[in-house]
Design a protein around this motif. Sequence first.
Motif, PDB file in Angstrom:
ATOM      1  N   ASP A  40       0.849  -1.195   0.000  1.00  8.91           N
ATOM      2  CA  ASP A  40       0.000   0.000   0.000  1.00  8.91           C
ATOM      3  C   ASP A  40       0.884   1.244   0.000  1.00  8.91           C
ATOM      4  OD1 ASP A  40      -2.291  -1.420  -0.297  1.00  8.91           O
ATOM      5  OD2 ASP A  40      -3.201  -0.824   1.605  1.00  8.91           O
ATOM      6  N   LEU A  41       1.693   1.298  -1.028  1.00 12.01           N
ATOM      7  CA  LEU A  41       2.626   2.404  -1.199  1.00 12.01           C
ATOM      8  C   LEU A  41       1.876   3.631  -1.696  1.00 12.01           C
ATOM      9  CD1 LEU A  41       5.200   0.192  -3.125  1.00 12.01           C
ATOM     10  CD2 LEU A  41       5.037   0.545  -0.659  1.00 12.01           C
ATOM     11  N   THR A  42       0.784   3.383  -2.424  1.00 10.92           N
ATOM     12  CA  THR A  42      -0.011   4.457  -3.025  1.00 10.92           C
ATOM     13  C   THR A  42      -1.453   4.378  -2.537  1.00 10.92           C
ATOM     14  OG1 THR A  42      -0.689   3.094  -4.891  1.00 10.92           O
ATOM     15  CG2 THR A  42       1.393   4.296  -5.134  1.00 10.92           C
ATOM     16  N   ARG A  43      -2.252   5.381  -2.944  1.00  8.75           N
ATOM     17  CA  ARG A  43      -3.656   5.393  -2.522  1.00  8.75           C
ATOM     18  C   ARG A  43      -4.527   4.576  -3.477  1.00  8.75           C
ATOM     19  NH1 ARG A  43      -4.735  11.158  -0.869  1.00  8.75           N
ATOM     20  NH2 ARG A  43      -3.649  10.573   1.029  1.00  8.75           N
TER      21      ARG A  43
ATOM     22  N   GLY B 210      -3.070   3.277  -6.652  1.00  6.15           N
ATOM     23  CA  GLY B 210      -2.261   2.494  -7.575  1.00  6.15           C
ATOM     24  C   GLY B 210      -2.053   3.131  -8.938  1.00  6.15           C
ATOM     25  N   THR B 211      -2.001   4.439  -9.018  1.00  5.43           N
ATOM     26  CA  THR B 211      -1.741   5.094 -10.302  1.00  5.43           C
ATOM     27  C   THR B 211      -0.245   5.361 -10.468  1.00  5.43           C
ATOM     28  OG1 THR B 211      -1.920   7.350  -9.457  1.00  5.43           O
ATOM     29  CG2 THR B 211      -3.974   6.274 -10.156  1.00  5.43           C
ATOM     30  N   VAL B 212       0.166   5.553 -11.716  1.00  7.78           N
ATOM     31  CA  VAL B 212       1.560   5.859 -11.990  1.00  7.78           C
ATOM     32  C   VAL B 212       1.929   7.213 -11.388  1.00  7.78           C
ATOM     33  CG1 VAL B 212       3.169   6.423 -13.855  1.00  7.78           C
ATOM     34  CG2 VAL B 212       1.723   4.391 -14.027  1.00  7.78           C
ATOM     35  N   GLU B 213       0.985   8.148 -11.440  1.00 10.18           N
ATOM     36  CA  GLU B 213       1.225   9.475 -10.848  1.00 10.18           C
ATOM     37  C   GLU B 213       1.559   9.344  -9.360  1.00 10.18           C
ATOM     38  OE1 GLU B 213       1.625  12.566 -12.056  1.00 10.18           O
ATOM     39  OE2 GLU B 213       1.727  11.343 -13.876  1.00 10.18           O
ATOM     40  N   GLU B 214       0.780   8.539  -8.667  1.00  8.83           N
ATOM     41  CA  GLU B 214       1.034   8.333  -7.233  1.00  8.83           C
ATOM     42  C   GLU B 214       2.363   7.619  -7.016  1.00  8.83           C
ATOM     43  OE1 GLU B 214      -3.683   7.932  -5.942  1.00  8.83           O
ATOM     44  OE2 GLU B 214      -2.383   6.170  -5.950  1.00  8.83           O
ATOM     45  N   ALA B 215       2.697   6.695  -7.915  1.00 12.13           N
ATOM     46  CA  ALA B 215       3.982   5.988  -7.796  1.00 12.13           C
ATOM     47  C   ALA B 215       5.139   6.978  -7.914  1.00 12.13           C
ATOM     48  CB  ALA B 215       4.085   4.916  -8.870  1.00 12.13           C
ATOM     49  N   LYS B 216       4.967   7.975  -8.779  1.00 12.28           N
ATOM     50  CA  LYS B 216       6.019   8.996  -8.906  1.00 12.28           C
ATOM     51  C   LYS B 216       6.154   9.796  -7.609  1.00 12.28           C
ATOM     52  CE  LYS B 216       5.764   9.404 -13.925  1.00 12.28           C
ATOM     53  NZ  LYS B 216       5.104  10.091 -15.066  1.00 12.28           N
ATOM     54  N   CYS B 217       5.033  10.070  -6.970  1.00 18.05           N
ATOM     55  CA  CYS B 217       5.071  10.755  -5.666  1.00 18.05           C
ATOM     56  C   CYS B 217       5.773   9.866  -4.635  1.00 18.05           C
ATOM     57  CB  CYS B 217       3.663  11.084  -5.183  1.00 18.05           C
ATOM     58  SG  CYS B 217       2.815  12.321  -6.178  1.00 18.05           S
TER      59      CYS B 217
ATOM     60  N   GLN C 194      -5.221  -1.276  -7.498  1.00 16.53           N
ATOM     61  CA  GLN C 194      -6.567  -0.732  -7.740  1.00 16.53           C
ATOM     62  C   GLN C 194      -6.758  -0.233  -9.175  1.00 16.53           C
ATOM     63  OE1 GLN C 194      -9.424  -0.687  -6.589  1.00 16.53           O
ATOM     64  NE2 GLN C 194     -10.409   1.063  -7.599  1.00 16.53           N
ATOM     65  N   SER C 195      -5.723   0.337  -9.791  1.00 11.52           N
ATOM     66  CA  SER C 195      -5.872   0.905 -11.143  1.00 11.52           C
ATOM     67  C   SER C 195      -5.333  -0.024 -12.233  1.00 11.52           C
ATOM     68  CB  SER C 195      -5.162   2.261 -11.211  1.00 11.52           C
ATOM     69  OG  SER C 195      -5.710   3.156 -10.276  1.00 11.52           O
ATOM     70  N   ASP C 196      -5.045  -1.269 -11.863  1.00 17.97           N
ATOM     71  CA  ASP C 196      -4.490  -2.248 -12.821  1.00 17.97           C
ATOM     72  C   ASP C 196      -3.210  -1.740 -13.485  1.00 17.97           C
ATOM     73  OD1 ASP C 196      -6.415  -4.288 -12.454  1.00 17.97           O
ATOM     74  OD2 ASP C 196      -7.825  -3.179 -13.710  1.00 17.97           O
ATOM     75  N   GLN C 197      -2.468  -0.899 -12.779  1.00 15.33           N
ATOM     76  CA  GLN C 197      -1.216  -0.366 -13.326  1.00 15.33           C
ATOM     77  C   GLN C 197      -0.013  -0.846 -12.514  1.00 15.33           C
ATOM     78  OE1 GLN C 197      -1.451   3.933 -13.732  1.00 15.33           O
ATOM     79  NE2 GLN C 197      -3.507   3.829 -14.571  1.00 15.33           N
ATOM     80  N   GLN C 198      -0.149  -2.026 -11.879  1.00 19.19           N
ATOM     81  CA  GLN C 198       0.903  -2.455 -10.943  1.00 19.19           C
ATOM     82  C   GLN C 198       2.261  -2.659 -11.609  1.00 19.19           C
ATOM     83  OE1 GLN C 198      -2.070  -3.835 -11.211  1.00 19.19           O
ATOM     84  NE2 GLN C 198      -1.955  -6.001 -11.720  1.00 19.19           N
ATOM     85  N   ASP C 199       2.273  -3.076 -12.876  1.00 16.65           N
ATOM     86  CA  ASP C 199       3.563  -3.281 -13.546  1.00 16.65           C
ATOM     87  C   ASP C 199       4.251  -1.944 -13.804  1.00 16.65           C
ATOM     88  OD1 ASP C 199       3.121  -5.962 -13.474  1.00 16.65           O
ATOM     89  OD2 ASP C 199       2.424  -6.132 -15.544  1.00 16.65           O
ATOM     90  N   ALA C 200       3.492  -0.979 -14.315  1.00 21.86           N
ATOM     91  CA  ALA C 200       4.050   0.357 -14.582  1.00 21.86           C
ATOM     92  C   ALA C 200       4.467   1.021 -13.273  1.00 21.86           C
ATOM     93  CB  ALA C 200       3.027   1.210 -15.317  1.00 21.86           C
ATOM     94  N   LEU C 201       3.651   0.811 -12.244  1.00 24.55           N
ATOM     95  CA  LEU C 201       3.943   1.368 -10.916  1.00 24.55           C
ATOM     96  C   LEU C 201       5.270   0.798 -10.390  1.00 24.55           C
ATOM     97  CD1 LEU C 201       1.203   1.593  -8.185  1.00 24.55           C
ATOM     98  CD2 LEU C 201       3.409   0.629  -7.615  1.00 24.55           C
ATOM     99  N   SER C 202       5.440  -0.514 -10.537  1.00 23.66           N
ATOM    100  CA  SER C 202       6.681  -1.161 -10.078  1.00 23.66           C
ATOM    101  C   SER C 202       7.883  -0.614 -10.838  1.00 23.66           C
ATOM    102  CB  SER C 202       6.605  -2.679 -10.282  1.00 23.66           C
ATOM    103  OG  SER C 202       5.578  -3.222  -9.492  1.00 23.66           O
TER     104      SER C 202
END
Length: 247
Positions: free
Chosen positions: A39-42, A44-51, A73-81
């Motif tokens: 739960d690194l982000t709220r 699961g968006t790439v924008e939040e991952a950058k934060c 949550q946003s199905d962006q877990q690979d991009a987030l990682s």
Amino acid sequence: MIRIAAVGDVHVDKDVLGRYRPALEQLPGVADALLIAGDLTRHGTVEEAKCMATEFGDVGVPVVVVLGNHDHQSDQQDALSEVLRDAGMTVLEGDATVLEINGHRLGIAGAKGFGGGFAGACASSFGEREMKNFVGTTEAIAERLGAALRGLDCDALVALTHYAPVPETLVGEPLEIYPFLGSYLLGQAIDSAPTALALHGHAHHGSERGRTPGGVPVRNVAHPVIKQAYNVYQLLSEDVDANLATV
Ligand SMILES: [Fe+2]
């Protein structure tokens, strides 16, 4: 001795920037590595991952993380990682990493984990396909976590998950949602190797301390539980809790 700083459920978004940073700047003086239990982000968006990368990047010690359910949550877990890896963090999912610290080898095996519940009150792989898929997901994750732990040959071994491996660290949460907060299968995986410490998050209203049936200390490091930027635990030491940070 190895000192591990740990936190989970930091839920970083734009409005969180700067909240953890002052304490993180102190890290090199108080810990040898930082582990973050999902739960690194709220959302699961790439924008939040950058934060997240801005807030927790370049802290002067290695950073090892697993994702949590919010990070999916946003199905962006690979991009987030990918964003987090670009920021120098190690992202684990059913695998492991080894850090050389003070002449010791610290092995960390990590996985998000999943639900299913605990002895006497758990889901079983029976009946509808949907239920078999649910339980099968946890079984597969636990199997990979156990194999990753057993595959490490280190001086100290840590298991890092988002979901809980024992019910003791859920005390404070409604009993009705325990099956959605963790699974005994994760505890069995942790007990299948000489694990020194198991860290998890997810249960914001849970309790910090527990122990697996095999005796491994479990710590729920969800930020709302530990109420500070991170706790510090000691490995290759008499007491895992002897040196709690007050940050
Ligand atoms: Fe959370």
